[in-house]
Scaffold this active site. Structure first.
Site, PDB file in Angstrom:
ATOM      1  N   LYS A   1      58.720  20.370  17.704  1.00 44.70           N
ATOM      2  CA  LYS A   1      58.407  20.459  16.274  1.00 44.70           C
ATOM      3  C   LYS A   1      59.271  19.467  15.499  1.00 44.70           C
ATOM      4  O   LYS A   1      60.448  19.270  15.852  1.00 44.70           O
ATOM      5  CB  LYS A   1      58.650  21.890  15.781  1.00 44.70           C
ATOM      6  CG  LYS A   1      58.229  22.153  14.346  1.00 44.70           C
ATOM      7  CD  LYS A   1      58.415  23.623  13.986  1.00 44.70           C
ATOM      8  CE  LYS A   1      58.042  23.917  12.540  1.00 44.70           C
ATOM      9  NZ  LYS A   1      58.175  25.351  12.202  1.00 44.70           N
TER      10      LYS A   1
ATOM     11  N   SER B   1      54.323  27.515   9.939  1.00 46.92           N
ATOM     12  CA  SER B   1      54.483  26.075   9.786  1.00 46.92           C
ATOM     13  C   SER B   1      54.458  25.293  11.103  1.00 46.92           C
ATOM     14  O   SER B   1      54.347  24.071  11.058  1.00 46.92           O
ATOM     15  CB  SER B   1      55.794  25.788   9.054  1.00 46.92           C
ATOM     16  OG  SER B   1      56.898  26.138   9.862  1.00 46.92           O
TER      17      SER B   1
ATOM     18  N   SER C   1      56.640  31.434  11.343  1.00 44.79           N
ATOM     19  CA  SER C   1      56.153  30.072  11.603  1.00 44.79           C
ATOM     20  C   SER C   1      55.837  29.749  13.051  1.00 44.79           C
ATOM     21  O   SER C   1      55.220  28.724  13.328  1.00 44.79           O
ATOM     22  CB  SER C   1      57.161  29.052  11.075  1.00 44.79           C
ATOM     23  OG  SER C   1      57.047  28.957   9.681  1.00 44.79           O
TER      24      SER C   1
END
Lengths: 489, 154
Positions: free
Chosen positions: A73, A148, A172
């Site tokens: 990420k 996210s 997330s």
């Protein structure tokens, strides 16, 4: 080709039927074919990954993650790769070091394939707040993958990688895992080092893992966990030791009543009830429990998380890294222009909101008050765990929504997190596993089942969910978009 | 009260319109190149009646202005009114929190089981200066560069 999709790589590598280079080449091929449709990655490193795989294959010893391609990420520092947290303000930032979790995965033989897209700094539940364009859901490219960790979830769902490292502040990892039909784990607060994680809300942030099944999650957790002296919150719990179970005999499952009410789509609720019946069939007893402060969790979370974000994001001033806007030429003007130009709308909103609730005159009434409600939310869980071993309910109140559907309304977007923020506020380990598909119009969309355990009971959550997953096999259904990769060969 | 707030913020601070921040706004005015679509751009949009809540203490323009100032956010004049409206709407929706009785409840700052972790203080290798400065927008002679803050023109 399907034998070399991300969900088969662990088995193939363990059986010796493919090399690290085979695995990485398959991942690169699939990612190249799918990226134009998904935009799961902000950058890729195919050549470097293949070179690394060759080196690993040449070694006599194999690490526990040997040859597994993974996505990082964009808020986890990976030395030399652009780590911009999907923000314009960090464009071009190449960290001179790797996050502890990234480094531990690399040291165990995993091969980083690319940097995964996300909502800017983690502020979002759809992936649409990325400054570099939204990721699309592999089940239906007109829909959001959740956020996210949007790119991480999409890349795992599409079979591009064998796992992904994400972060979970209020859901997330779990919410995009649910919307993309993959497994996603948020450990107990402090169970994984956060050194090298670009900070959002320090009392909530956790590094998490997304993968095709609980099996990969347990393996990756056993590699990543352990004390890190560079993160004083990394826990002193015993080393992660997965527990293998094949049934749920004797397990007391609690179904939180409030997680089936309010804005929960009845189709999602029914799918989860079916999963609870499967728990009973596997030997568990299921009872309803109450978490009465659930309805206050979103407001509590957004007050606390925004406050902490406003402090953490004070560092983006155009001096040490990222981009700079000159403004009127003064120091103050430069800082204000850099932040106004570099932050997206949701980031600006949260930073302002956080500054407000921490400001003199409002601090007690808003921030401290929210911290007290946070205690009530944690107490609800403690009481529930006096009677049950694990809590099971929906991860997301709804199916994957359409891109653009909630983008203009922050409150509608915040509602996506209603069922994931409570465990975050209490620091509890929580996992989402796919539990079936629901027909919506002309597409099938996955539903996520959330498993929540007491603080520190990470192994329990994974072993119970793993037993359920192996017995039910919902995780073996993959999105039709993945067929595109086959067609592209 | 809400209408007054929106109008006030829509006019923004006159000192900002032509004062020292003019150049800053000029920079922000290049928003067409920015990747974010401006959420709301109508400068003269009429004030809207959103749900007001007497519990929300932010219902004055100073609160939003102060939040922006504390956050070092140079929001353009044209964006201030819609920003303030949305800010207030979000805060108003959180106001239900303040009706929860928390008397006698201790704040929960962190769920960490280990909040007093101390270790021996000792020297250890660190990153070298060059690699740390490599990401700076402006660096010279081994230091971060910033606009002049003292003496003469900036």
């Amino acid at each position: 080709m399907s034998a070399r999709a991300g969900w088969n790589l662990l088995e193939s590598l363990a059986a010796g039927s493919c090399s690290a280079l085979d695995a990485v080449e398959a991942a690169s091929l699939r990612t190249r074919a799918l990226e134009p449709r998904l935009h799961a990655f902000l950058s890729t490193a195919f050549d470097g990954a293949e070179e690394r795989a060759k080196q690993l294959d040449a070694r006599p010893a194999r690490g526990p993650l040997h040859g597994l391609p993974f996505a990082v990420k964009a808020n986890l520092c990976w030395e030399g790769a652009e780590t911009n947290a999907a923000s314009r303000v960090l464009a071009g930032y190449r960290p001179p070091y790797s996050a502890t979790t990234v480094q531990r995965a690399l040291d165990a033989g995993a091969v980083a394939l690319g940097v995964a897209n996300m909502d800017e700094f983690g502020f979002g539940s759809s992936g649409e707040n990325s400054a570099y364009g939204a990721t699309r859901n592999p089940w239906d490219p007109t829909r959001a993958p959740g956020g996210s960790s949007s790119g991480a979830a999409a890349a795992v769902a599409a079979g591009s990688v064998a796992f992904a490292l994400g972060s979970d502040t209020g859901g997330s990892v779990r919410q995009p895992a649910a919307l993309c039909g993959v497994s996603g784990f948020k450990p107990s607060y402090g169970r994984l080092s956060r050194f090298g994680l670009i900070a959002f809300a320090s009392s909530l942030d956790c590094v998490g893992v997304l993968a095709p099944s609980v099996e990969e999650l347990e393996l990756v957790m056993s590699v990543l966990s352990g004390v890190d002296e560079r993160d004083s919150t990394s826990s002193t719990l015993a080393p992660f030791a997965p527990e293998r179970r094949d049934d749920l005999r004797g397990v007391r499952v609690g179904a939180p009543r409030e997680h089936f009410e309010g804005g929960v789509d009845p189709r999602v609720a029914e799918c989860v009830r079916a999963a609870l019946r499967e728990c009973e069939r596997l030997g568990a007893s299921v009872r309803e429990v109450e978490l009465p402060h659930t309805r206050s969790a979103i407001a509590t979370y957004y007050v606390i998380a925004s406050a902490e974000a406003s402090s953490n994001l004070a560092r983006y001033d155009g001096v040490r890294y990222g981009t700079r806007a000159s403004g009127d030429g003064s120091l103050q003007g430069m800082i204000e222009a850099t932040r106004a130009h570099g932050f997206g709308p949701e980031t600006r909103r949260r930073v302002a909101l956080g500054s407000f609730v921490l400001s003199s005159g409002y601090y007690e009434a808003w921030y401290v008050h929210a911290l007290k409600v946070r205690r009530l939310i944690a107490n609800d869980f403690e009481r529930a765990f006096e009677h049950v071993d694990v809590l099971v309910g929906p991860t997301s109140p709804t199916l994957a929504f359409r891109l653009g559907e909630r983008a203009a309304d922050p409150l509608a977007m915040y509602a996506s997190d209603a069922l994931t923020v409570p465990a975050s506020l209490a620091g509890l380990p929580a996992l989402s596993t796919p539990c079936g598909l629901v027909r919506d119009g002309d597409v099938d969309l996955p539903v996520g089942l959330q498993w929540i355990g007491p603080l520190g009971a990470d192994e329990r959550v994974l072993s119970l969910a793993g037993a359920w997953q192996r017995a039910t096999a919902h995780h073996r259904t993959h999105p039709p978009l993945a067929d595109l990769a086959e067609a592209a060969r | 009260m809400r209408s007054k707030l929106a109008l006030k913020l829509g006019a923004a601070n006159p000192a900002n319109a032509s004062g020292s921040r003019g150049a800053a706004r000029g920079c922000l005015g290049t928003a067409a190149r920015a990747p974010y679509p401006a959420a709301v751009e109508q400068q003269n949009r009429p004030p809207q009646n959103s749900a007001t809540n007497a519990d929300a203490p932010a219902s004055d323009s100073l609160a939003v202005e102060r939040a922006l100032r504390l956050a070092r956010l140079g929001v353009e004049a044209a964006e201030r009114a819609p920003f303030a409206r949305e800010f207030e709407r979000v805060l108003a929706s959180f106001a239900e929190l303040r009706r929860i009785d928390v008397s006698g409840v201790a704040p929960l700052h962190t769920p960490s089981v280990r909040i007093d972790a101390l270790r021996e203080d000792r020297c250890a290798p660190s990153l070298d200066r060059e690699s740390l400065l490599a990401n700076a927008p402006d660096a010279h002679d081994g230091f971060f560069g910033v606009p002049k803050t003292l003496g003469g023109d900036a």
